[in-house]
Write a protein that holds these residues in place. Structure first.
Motif, PDB file in Angstrom:
ATOM      1  N   PRO A  90      24.023 -33.376  27.756  1.00 57.36           N
ATOM      2  CA  PRO A  90      25.329 -32.709  27.914  1.00 57.36           C
ATOM      3  C   PRO A  90      26.436 -33.368  27.114  1.00 57.36           C
ATOM      4  O   PRO A  90      27.309 -32.680  26.564  1.00 57.36           O
ATOM      5  N   GLY A  91      26.417 -34.702  27.030  1.00 58.05           N
ATOM      6  CA  GLY A  91      27.440 -35.382  26.251  1.00 58.05           C
ATOM      7  C   GLY A  91      27.367 -35.024  24.784  1.00 58.05           C
ATOM      8  O   GLY A  91      28.390 -34.793  24.129  1.00 58.05           O
ATOM      9  N   LEU A  93      26.117 -32.264  23.530  1.00 57.57           N
ATOM     10  CA  LEU A  93      26.530 -30.864  23.377  1.00 57.57           C
ATOM     11  C   LEU A  93      28.051 -30.724  23.428  1.00 57.57           C
ATOM     12  O   LEU A  93      28.630 -29.952  22.654  1.00 57.57           O
ATOM     13  N   LEU A  94      28.695 -31.469  24.310  1.00 60.48           N
ATOM     14  CA  LEU A  94      30.155 -31.405  24.391  1.00 60.48           C
ATOM     15  C   LEU A  94      30.797 -31.960  23.130  1.00 60.48           C
ATOM     16  O   LEU A  94      31.765 -31.387  22.599  1.00 60.48           O
ATOM     17  N   ILE A  95      30.286 -33.077  22.651  1.00 55.80           N
ATOM     18  CA  ILE A  95      30.837 -33.667  21.424  1.00 55.80           C
ATOM     19  C   ILE A  95      30.651 -32.722  20.248  1.00 55.80           C
ATOM     20  O   ILE A  95      31.554 -32.529  19.429  1.00 55.80           O
ATOM     21  N   HIS A  97      30.326 -29.470  20.380  1.00 55.71           N
ATOM     22  CA  HIS A  97      31.136 -28.261  20.555  1.00 55.71           C
ATOM     23  C   HIS A  97      32.591 -28.502  20.185  1.00 55.71           C
ATOM     24  O   HIS A  97      33.194 -27.739  19.423  1.00 55.71           O
ATOM     25  N   PHE A  98      33.174 -29.577  20.703  1.00 51.52           N
ATOM     26  CA  PHE A  98      34.585 -29.840  20.437  1.00 51.52           C
ATOM     27  C   PHE A  98      34.806 -30.406  19.036  1.00 51.52           C
ATOM     28  O   PHE A  98      35.926 -30.380  18.537  1.00 51.52           O
TER      29      PHE A  98
END
Length: 222
Positions: A90-91, A93-95, A97-98
């Motif tokens: 998840p980390g 994917l978040l990095i 994405h943003f």
């Protein structure tokens, strides 16, 4: 009758008008802009350094915890590997994405590197799942497999971009894979693997992240 040869008339006007000094200077500026754009594309080919650094930290902490568990400083049987996956995926994917909003230029090199990382992750997942399913998992073989995969991905990154120094990082991962078969103590293996993730993944990821940010186009203020 004798045929007359048509000789070229060198006094005829040129097909294209000559450029004055101002137009020549403008053309030079356009070429410099195009050259800067191509150079920025080579730099952005290594985009994703933040994700690389993130996984380096996650894997380094994971192997340190495993070393402590092998030394009986932590309870045995802790699901450290699954915890790393639950936190790391998840980390990342978040990095990812943003981090896409920082620039709009995406070269084919960037796409090739991203695809390589995706399939490397899939291959690691299939290997870990298959080894656990068949109960033939060996820690040193698993770590050697991870090191080989990371070495191949970094070699692709080095040859697909202008960051040739990544070949040294790829060589470091290959040496780490060999060390997994030479070292006898599991504690030593985990410590070497943790040090390798810091030196060959976290540190290069931070360097690539800095290059990525410098290559992003400047936002003009009105």
């Amino acid at each position: 009758m004798s045929e007359k040869r048509h000789m070229p008339d060198y006094k005829s006007p040129p097909l294209l008008p000559r450029l004055d000094p101002e137009e020549a200077g403008y053309l030079g500026e356009e070429l410099e802009s195009l050259r800067a754009l191509v150079s920025r594309g080579d730099a952005l080919a290594t985009a994703g350094g933040s994700v690389m650094a993130w996984w380096g930290v996650v894997l380094a902490v994971t192997h340190i915890l495993k070393a402590l568990m092998a030394a009986d400083w932590l309870p045995a049987g802790l699901p450290i590997g699954w915890g790393a996956a639950i936190i790391g995926v998840p980390g990342a994917l978040l990095i990812s994405h943003f981090g896409r909003g920082g620039y709009s230029f995406r070269s084919w090199r960037n796409q090739a590197i991203s695809t390589t990382w995706v399939f490397a992750g899939i291959g690691i997942f299939v290997f870990l799942l298959g080894s656990q399913w068949t109960r033939v998992s060996e820690p040193h073989i698993t770590m050697a497999f991870l090191a080989i995969v990371f070495s191949l991905v970094l070699a692709v990154m080095a040859t697909s971009s202008s960051q040739s120094w990544l070949l040294g990082m790829a060589g470091g991962w290959m040496l780490t894979a060999g060390a997994m078969f030479v070292l006898d103590s599991p504690i030593d293996r985990y410590i070497v693997m943790a040090a390798a993730t810091v030196c060959f993944m976290t540190a290069p990821g931070l360097v690539l992240l800095r290059a990525e940010r410098r290559a992003q186009p400047k936002m003009r203020t009105t």
